[in-house]
Design a protein around this motif. Structure first.
Motif, PDB file in Angstrom:
ATOM      1  N   THR A  94       0.427  -0.916  -3.125  1.00  0.00           N
ATOM      2  CA  THR A  94      -0.545  -1.948  -2.735  1.00  0.00           C
ATOM      3  C   THR A  94       0.051  -3.340  -2.751  1.00  0.00           C
ATOM      4  OG1 THR A  94      -1.338  -2.077  -5.028  1.00  0.00           O
ATOM      5  CG2 THR A  94      -2.533  -0.606  -3.533  1.00  0.00           C
ATOM      6  N   GLU A  95       1.346  -3.465  -2.992  1.00  0.00           N
ATOM      7  CA  GLU A  95       2.004  -4.762  -3.001  1.00  0.00           C
ATOM      8  C   GLU A  95       2.281  -5.209  -1.563  1.00  0.00           C
ATOM      9  OE1 GLU A  95       4.289  -8.151  -3.307  1.00  0.00           O
ATOM     10  OE2 GLU A  95       2.880  -7.293  -4.749  1.00  0.00           O
ATOM     11  N   GLU A  96       1.946  -6.467  -1.246  1.00  0.00           N
ATOM     12  CA  GLU A  96       2.047  -6.960   0.137  1.00  0.00           C
ATOM     13  C   GLU A  96       3.451  -6.806   0.701  1.00  0.00           C
ATOM     14  OE1 GLU A  96       1.694 -11.130   2.701  1.00  0.00           O
ATOM     15  OE2 GLU A  96       0.634 -10.949   0.780  1.00  0.00           O
ATOM     16  N   ARG A  97       4.468  -7.228  -0.037  1.00  0.00           N
ATOM     17  CA  ARG A  97       5.835  -7.164   0.501  1.00  0.00           C
ATOM     18  C   ARG A  97       6.260  -5.721   0.750  1.00  0.00           C
ATOM     19  NH1 ARG A  97       8.646  -9.755  -4.306  1.00  0.00           N
ATOM     20  NH2 ARG A  97       6.741  -8.945  -5.264  1.00  0.00           N
ATOM     21  N   VAL A  98       5.837  -4.818  -0.128  1.00  0.00           N
ATOM     22  CA  VAL A  98       6.177  -3.405   0.038  1.00  0.00           C
ATOM     23  C   VAL A  98       5.495  -2.846   1.283  1.00  0.00           C
ATOM     24  CG1 VAL A  98       5.905  -1.103  -0.969  1.00  0.00           C
ATOM     25  CG2 VAL A  98       6.643  -3.025  -2.396  1.00  0.00           C
ATOM     26  N   LEU A  99       4.243  -3.216   1.508  1.00  0.00           N
ATOM     27  CA  LEU A  99       3.528  -2.733   2.699  1.00  0.00           C
ATOM     28  C   LEU A  99       4.171  -3.272   3.974  1.00  0.00           C
ATOM     29  CD1 LEU A  99      -0.133  -3.009   1.410  1.00  0.00           C
ATOM     30  CD2 LEU A  99       1.008  -0.915   2.140  1.00  0.00           C
ATOM     31  N   ARG A 100       4.567  -4.533   3.953  1.00  0.00           N
ATOM     32  CA  ARG A 100       5.218  -5.096   5.150  1.00  0.00           C
ATOM     33  C   ARG A 100       6.562  -4.419   5.388  1.00  0.00           C
ATOM     34  NH1 ARG A 100       2.319  -8.995   7.178  1.00  0.00           N
ATOM     35  NH2 ARG A 100       0.937 -10.270   5.881  1.00  0.00           N
ATOM     36  N   ALA A 101       7.301  -4.164   4.326  1.00  0.00           N
ATOM     37  CA  ALA A 101       8.570  -3.447   4.470  1.00  0.00           C
ATOM     38  C   ALA A 101       8.337  -2.023   4.961  1.00  0.00           C
ATOM     39  CB  ALA A 101       9.317  -3.428   3.137  1.00  0.00           C
ATOM     40  N   ALA A 102       7.286  -1.380   4.452  1.00  0.00           N
ATOM     41  CA  ALA A 102       6.988  -0.005   4.858  1.00  0.00           C
ATOM     42  C   ALA A 102       6.700   0.068   6.354  1.00  0.00           C
ATOM     43  CB  ALA A 102       5.802   0.534   4.062  1.00  0.00           C
ATOM     44  N   GLU A 103       5.966  -0.906   6.874  1.00  0.00           N
ATOM     45  CA  GLU A 103       5.678  -0.882   8.302  1.00  0.00           C
ATOM     46  C   GLU A 103       6.964  -0.992   9.115  1.00  0.00           C
ATOM     47  OE1 GLU A 103       2.538  -2.847  11.427  1.00  0.00           O
ATOM     48  OE2 GLU A 103       3.541  -4.195  10.046  1.00  0.00           O
ATOM     49  N   ILE A 104       7.874  -1.857   8.686  1.00  0.00           N
ATOM     50  CA  ILE A 104       9.156  -2.000   9.390  1.00  0.00           C
ATOM     51  C   ILE A 104       9.951  -0.699   9.311  1.00  0.00           C
ATOM     52  CG2 ILE A 104      11.394  -3.177   9.340  1.00  0.00           C
ATOM     53  CD1 ILE A 104       9.883  -5.667   8.299  1.00  0.00           C
ATOM     54  N   LEU A 105      10.033  -0.115   8.138  1.00  0.00           N
ATOM     55  CA  LEU A 105      10.803   1.119   7.943  1.00  0.00           C
ATOM     56  C   LEU A 105      10.256   2.258   8.796  1.00  0.00           C
ATOM     57  CD1 LEU A 105      11.086   0.756   4.092  1.00  0.00           C
ATOM     58  CD2 LEU A 105      13.056   0.833   5.629  1.00  0.00           C
ATOM     59  N   LEU A 106       8.932   2.343   8.888  1.00  0.00           N
ATOM     60  CA  LEU A 106       8.321   3.412   9.678  1.00  0.00           C
ATOM     61  C   LEU A 106       8.459   3.140  11.169  1.00  0.00           C
ATOM     62  CD1 LEU A 106       5.124   3.866   7.501  1.00  0.00           C
ATOM     63  CD2 LEU A 106       6.971   5.526   7.742  1.00  0.00           C
ATOM     64  N   ARG A 107       8.186   1.910  11.581  1.00  0.00           N
ATOM     65  CA  ARG A 107       8.275   1.564  13.001  1.00  0.00           C
ATOM     66  C   ARG A 107       9.681   1.765  13.539  1.00  0.00           C
ATOM     67  NH1 ARG A 107       3.725   0.834  16.278  1.00  0.00           N
ATOM     68  NH2 ARG A 107       2.070  -0.174  15.082  1.00  0.00           N
ATOM     69  N   ARG A 108      10.685   1.484  12.694  1.00  0.00           N
ATOM     70  CA  ARG A 108      12.066   1.585  13.149  1.00  0.00           C
ATOM     71  C   ARG A 108      12.702   2.921  12.765  1.00  0.00           C
ATOM     72  NH1 ARG A 108      15.298  -3.926  12.691  1.00  0.00           N
ATOM     73  NH2 ARG A 108      16.570  -2.697  14.112  1.00  0.00           N
ATOM     74  N   ASN A 109      11.870   3.846  12.255  1.00  0.00           N
ATOM     75  CA  ASN A 109      12.309   5.217  12.010  1.00  0.00           C
ATOM     76  C   ASN A 109      13.514   5.299  11.081  1.00  0.00           C
ATOM     77  OD1 ASN A 109      10.451   6.591  14.004  1.00  0.00           O
ATOM     78  ND2 ASN A 109      11.508   5.135  15.327  1.00  0.00           N
ATOM     79  N   ILE A 110      13.487   4.462  10.052  1.00  0.00           N
ATOM     80  CA  ILE A 110      14.617   4.402   9.132  1.00  0.00           C
ATOM     81  C   ILE A 110      14.532   5.503   8.095  1.00  0.00           C
ATOM     82  CG2 ILE A 110      15.703   2.956   7.366  1.00  0.00           C
ATOM     83  CD1 ILE A 110      14.748   0.543   9.161  1.00  0.00           C
ATOM     84  N   CYS A 111      13.329   5.814   7.631  1.00  0.00           N
ATOM     85  CA  CYS A 111      13.165   6.903   6.672  1.00  0.00           C
ATOM     86  C   CYS A 111      11.699   7.291   6.609  1.00  0.00           C
ATOM     87  CB  CYS A 111      13.668   6.498   5.278  1.00  0.00           C
ATOM     88  SG  CYS A 111      12.783   5.116   4.562  1.00  0.00           S
ATOM     89  N   ASP A 112      11.438   8.483   6.084  1.00  0.00           N
ATOM     90  CA  ASP A 112      10.075   8.880   5.756  1.00  0.00           C
ATOM     91  C   ASP A 112       9.697   8.225   4.434  1.00  0.00           C
ATOM     92  OD1 ASP A 112      10.007  10.515   8.009  1.00  0.00           O
ATOM     93  OD2 ASP A 112      10.744  12.259   6.904  1.00  0.00           O
ATOM     94  N   LEU A 113       8.423   7.947   4.252  1.00  0.00           N
ATOM     95  CA  LEU A 113       7.982   7.222   3.061  1.00  0.00           C
ATOM     96  C   LEU A 113       6.790   7.892   2.407  1.00  0.00           C
ATOM     97  CD1 LEU A 113       8.039   3.490   4.253  1.00  0.00           C
ATOM     98  CD2 LEU A 113       9.736   4.637   2.829  1.00  0.00           C
ATOM     99  N   THR A 114       6.725   7.760   1.100  1.00  0.00           N
ATOM    100  CA  THR A 114       5.499   7.992   0.345  1.00  0.00           C
ATOM    101  C   THR A 114       5.149   6.695  -0.381  1.00  0.00           C
ATOM    102  OG1 THR A 114       5.758  10.373   0.011  1.00  0.00           O
ATOM    103  CG2 THR A 114       4.446   9.189  -1.599  1.00  0.00           C
ATOM    104  N   LEU A 115       3.940   6.221  -0.177  1.00  0.00           N
ATOM    105  CA  LEU A 115       3.416   5.082  -0.924  1.00  0.00           C
ATOM    106  C   LEU A 115       2.510   5.624  -2.022  1.00  0.00           C
ATOM    107  CD1 LEU A 115       2.415   2.682   2.002  1.00  0.00           C
ATOM    108  CD2 LEU A 115       4.432   2.513   0.543  1.00  0.00           C
ATOM    109  N   LEU A 116       2.674   5.134  -3.231  1.00  0.00           N
ATOM    110  CA  LEU A 116       1.832   5.572  -4.331  1.00  0.00           C
ATOM    111  C   LEU A 116       0.682   4.601  -4.550  1.00  0.00           C
ATOM    112  CD1 LEU A 116       4.395   6.877  -6.975  1.00  0.00           C
ATOM    113  CD2 LEU A 116       3.249   8.114  -5.128  1.00  0.00           C
ATOM    114  N   GLY A 117      -0.496   5.164  -4.778  1.00  0.00           N
ATOM    115  CA  GLY A 117      -1.692   4.369  -4.998  1.00  0.00           C
ATOM    116  C   GLY A 117      -2.889   5.070  -4.402  1.00  0.00           C
ATOM    117  N   ALA A 118      -4.075   4.624  -4.768  1.00  0.00           N
ATOM    118  CA  ALA A 118      -5.292   5.185  -4.184  1.00  0.00           C
ATOM    119  C   ALA A 118      -5.293   4.897  -2.693  1.00  0.00           C
ATOM    120  CB  ALA A 118      -6.521   4.575  -4.846  1.00  0.00           C
ATOM    121  N   GLU A 119      -5.497   5.935  -1.872  1.00  0.00           N
ATOM    122  CA  GLU A 119      -5.351   5.756  -0.427  1.00  0.00           C
ATOM    123  C   GLU A 119      -6.288   4.695   0.123  1.00  0.00           C
ATOM    124  OE1 GLU A 119      -4.996   8.252   3.752  1.00  0.00           O
ATOM    125  OE2 GLU A 119      -5.115   9.307   1.837  1.00  0.00           O
ATOM    126  N   ASP A 120      -7.536   4.664  -0.338  1.00  0.00           N
ATOM    127  CA  ASP A 120      -8.464   3.641   0.147  1.00  0.00           C
ATOM    128  C   ASP A 120      -7.945   2.241  -0.152  1.00  0.00           C
ATOM    129  OD1 ASP A 120     -10.123   5.565   1.123  1.00  0.00           O
ATOM    130  OD2 ASP A 120     -11.617   5.429  -0.481  1.00  0.00           O
TER     131      ASP A 120
END
Length: 710
Positions: A392-418
């Motif tokens: 749920t950390e903003e910088r991590v979410l922004r990095a996750a979007e870049i990593l996914l969009r650019r197909n760098i790796c698969d990701l698991t984010l930990l936290g309540a999905e909602d």
């Protein structure tokens, strides 16, 4: 002569900015000095700044005056052609281009935009310029709202047109193609052209304008909203006139609410719905120049901090007419869209094939940008799965979007999905649904896991209790321990569910590393867990160890740090030449601290006689050939060291930060070494790009045989 690529088209609306960005990315991976040139620019109308030139100049650090990056304005060019003929116009543009080319190793040329240019036979004009520049041509054909037969025919016609005009064609790209027609277009073009053909599907996130862009276009006054809110994509519009209960049912995710400014009920209702995540909105645009009262605005600010609220002079109908014709654009103010565009380009264009056709010799220098590009490319080639506990950390979410969009790796984010999705939506971040089918299969995947409710919780508790039984741990106690995201993520890595973990943007180093010590433990032969930073200087990459973990290692531990740092350097393409740093060089000094470094150097030579190592040695003698010639003549390391091992944490941490701040170096890390599986820590001041780089490094570590990779 610099190698140049001329990106052009046949009409408006082809979305070639995404292709221009992708080509610039390819060029910057290969050489240090990349230039960008626009032969003709719009200078006649306010607000028509060349957003693409601005983006490329800032993103790729084109350190040249803006005035050198273009030829002439369209009006000036038209006047010159009318007075002296097109030959003279072309001559002036070629002269301007050559002046830039002499300063660069490669140049990307942005063709005319087919928008109010008044150039007769614009296609032929672009072809002539490309030929005069000696540039390879990359035609882009727009496929928006066109069926497969139309797109196929236009691609063939465009290729024929540029080929008949004598152009050397690099490849041809059909862009913004309907996703349903992508495979048919590829099939219809297979084997019909001598050069590669690529098909890039339409991406709604690129076509969607940002809130800031709509505010600029309508001349709206911003009443509320921060930079993140203004950068949100507008995926639709909801025009408010109904009573609140009916109005709420019409809200859609990412919509911009447009309503008269005197409807405080709709304003507050919209923001309340957004705050509840049902659904998250782009913002609210008030019409009729009606400003809500201070009490209403104060409540609005508390309900949805950062969400844009703006007001326009016009009524709802003319405002709607203005809004619905605006499309998204790439620019320096929209870095998120740039990442989306790059991910799309890299997914659908064979970067290796295109790069080989440009025939660029790789630069001898490794710049920070080239090193970062290499990290992402290596991670992408053999995609791994990395868990990010701070979901749920903003910088991590922004990095996750870049990593996914650019197909760098698969990701698991930990936290309540909602909570994770609500936070992402409030930031304007689009995360894929874990359950949805992924097409094509090469696209990176995302999972969101809540440790408290995950079916893995009991399995992990049992495993942790086994590992810590000697400390009195029971399954009942472990059930609570493993709900901690750091422990849960570490156990995902230990159990092979994820390949690596990156944490620390909001957690301490101890909180990240302690679970790894307890669960993953040190690798065989490692006496200590240590770290390195990759220090990307202007002309080289150095490896600093250990600047983050061990306060005062003894000689044996220091030797282990040196060996591990050399191995890490080699893994990431840095030839290891190890300097064991001290305040004394060679045999000139004595004392406890120098003796420790001297003993560590001897241990390194005993354990790894194949490594080039020198010590004790001072920093200047390690990196400066002139100083080295005086202090240690004939040394194979002095003056050429690439791995610098500091005697203690105090020296190392202060030195890396001093170099980072005073020399403008990019510090990538810390990268942990000595663990059985890759777990890496972040600085709590880490930027989004730092997180992206660290995740890429973790994925590359997971690719190695040491960690079970191929």
């Amino acid at each position: 002569m610099a190698r140049s690529v001329y990106v052009t088209g046949i009409d408006r609306g082809d979305g070639r900015q995404a292709v221009e960005l992708g080509v610039m990315e390819l060029l910057s991976r290969q050489v240090d000095r990349v230039g960008v040139f626009r032969p003709l620019v719009h200078t006649d109308a306010p607000g028509r700044a060349d957003h693409m030139l601005q983006l490329l100049r800032s993103r790729y650090r084109v350190d040249l005056p803006a005035a050198e990056l273009y030829g002439l304005g369209y009006e000036e060019a038209a006047a010159l052609a009318a007075a002296q003929g097109q030959d003279e116009l072309v001559s002036v543009l070629v002269e301007r281009f050559r002046a830039l080319e002499r300063k660069c190793e490669a140049v990307l040329v942005l063709g005319t935009d087919f928008a109010d240019t008044n150039i007769p036979d614009e296609l032929a004009f672009n072809a002539r310029l490309a030929n005069e520049f000696g540039a390879l041509v990359l035609p882009v054909v727009g496929g928006q709202h066109k069926d497969q037969q139309t797109v196929t025919a236009e691609v063939l016609n465009a290729h024929r047109a540029y080929a008949d005009l004598g152009c050397s064609i690099l490849a041809t790209i059909a862009n913004r193609v309907l996703p349903s027609a992508e495979s048919q277009v590829l099939l219809g073009l297979a084997g019909k052209l001598p050069e590669p053909v690529y098909v890039i599907p339409e991406e709604p996130a690129l076509a969607a304008p940002t809130v800031a862009q709509l505010i600029e276009a309508t001349g709206a006054e911003v009443l509320l909203g921060d930079a993140a809110g203004l950068a949100r994509d507008v995926r639709g519009f909801v025009f408010g006139g109904a009573m609140l209960p009916a109005f709420l049912g019409a809200l859609t995710e990412g919509a911009l609410v447009v309503t008269p400014g005197d409807r405080a009920d709709l304003l507050i209702g919209s923001l309340a719905a957004h705050a509840a995540g049902a659904p998250p909105l782009a913002g609210v645009l008030l019409t009729l120049d009606q400003h809500p009262g201070p009490d209403v605005m104060a409540l609005a600010a508390r309900l949805a901090p950062g969400t844009p609220v703006a007001v326009v002079h016009e009524g709802s109908w003319p405002t709607a007419a203005a809004l619905t014709h605006i499309e998204g654009r790439l620019g320096a103010a929209s870095p998120r869209k740039a990442e989306i565009a790059l991910g799309l380009f890299e997914l659908h264009v064979d970067s290796a094939e295109l790069t080989s056709r440009i025939e660029l010799g790789r630069s001898d220098r490794v710049t920070p940008m080239m090193f970062e590009h290499e990290l992402l490319e290596r991670a992408r080639t053999d995609r791994r799965h990395v868990v990010l506990p701070e979901g749920t950390e903003e910088r991590v979410l922004r990095a996750a979007e870049i990593l996914l969009r650019r197909n760098i790796c698969d990701l698991t984010l930990l936290g309540a999905e909602d909570a994770v999705r609500r936070k992402a939506a409030s930031l304007g971040i689009s995360l894929p649904e874990p359950a949805e089918p992924v097409e094509p299969v090469d696209r990176a995947r995302l999972w969101i896991v809540d440790p408290a409710t995950s079916p893995l919780r009991r399995r992990f508790a049992q495993r942790y209790a086994e590992l810590r039984a000697h400390k009195g741990m029971t399954v009942e106690l472990a059930l609570d321990v493993v709900t901690d995201v750091s422990y849960f993520g570490t156990l995902m890595v230990q159990e092979g569910i994820a390949d690596g973990m990156v944490s620390g943007s909001v957690h301490s180093t101890a909180a990240t590393i302690r679970p790894a010590f307890e669960v993953i433990k040190t690798s065989p032969g490692a006496s200590i867990v240590s770290s390195v930073f990759f220090m990307c200087l202007a002309d080289r990459v150095l490896v600093y160890g250990d600047c983050a973990v061990n306060p005062d290692p003894d000689a044996r531990q220091l030797a282990d740090i040196a060996i591990r740092s050399a191995e890490t350097a080699a893994q990431f393409g840095v030839e290891p030449r190890v300097a064991m740093l001290s305040y004394s060089t060679g045999s000139s000094g004595s004392g406890v601290d120098v003796d420790k470094v001297r003993k560590a150097t001897e241990l390194v030579r005993e354990r790894r006689p194949d490594l080039l190592v020198e010590g004790p040695i001072q920093y200047d003698a390690a990196v400066d050939p002139q100083v080295a010639a005086t202090k240690l003549p004939g040394s194979e390391v002095a003056g050429r060291a690439t791995v610098l091992v500091f005697p203690d944490l105090n020296t190392g941490n202060n030195t890396y930060k001093a170099v980072q701040r005073s020399a403008g170096a990019v510090a990538v890390g810390p990268v942990l070494q000595g663990l059985r599986k890759p777990v890496n820590d972040l600085s709590r001041g880490a930027l989004v790009q730092d997180i992206v780089n660290t995740v890429a490094i973790t994925a590359i570590q997971a690719q190695s045989k040491e960690f079970g990779g191929a």
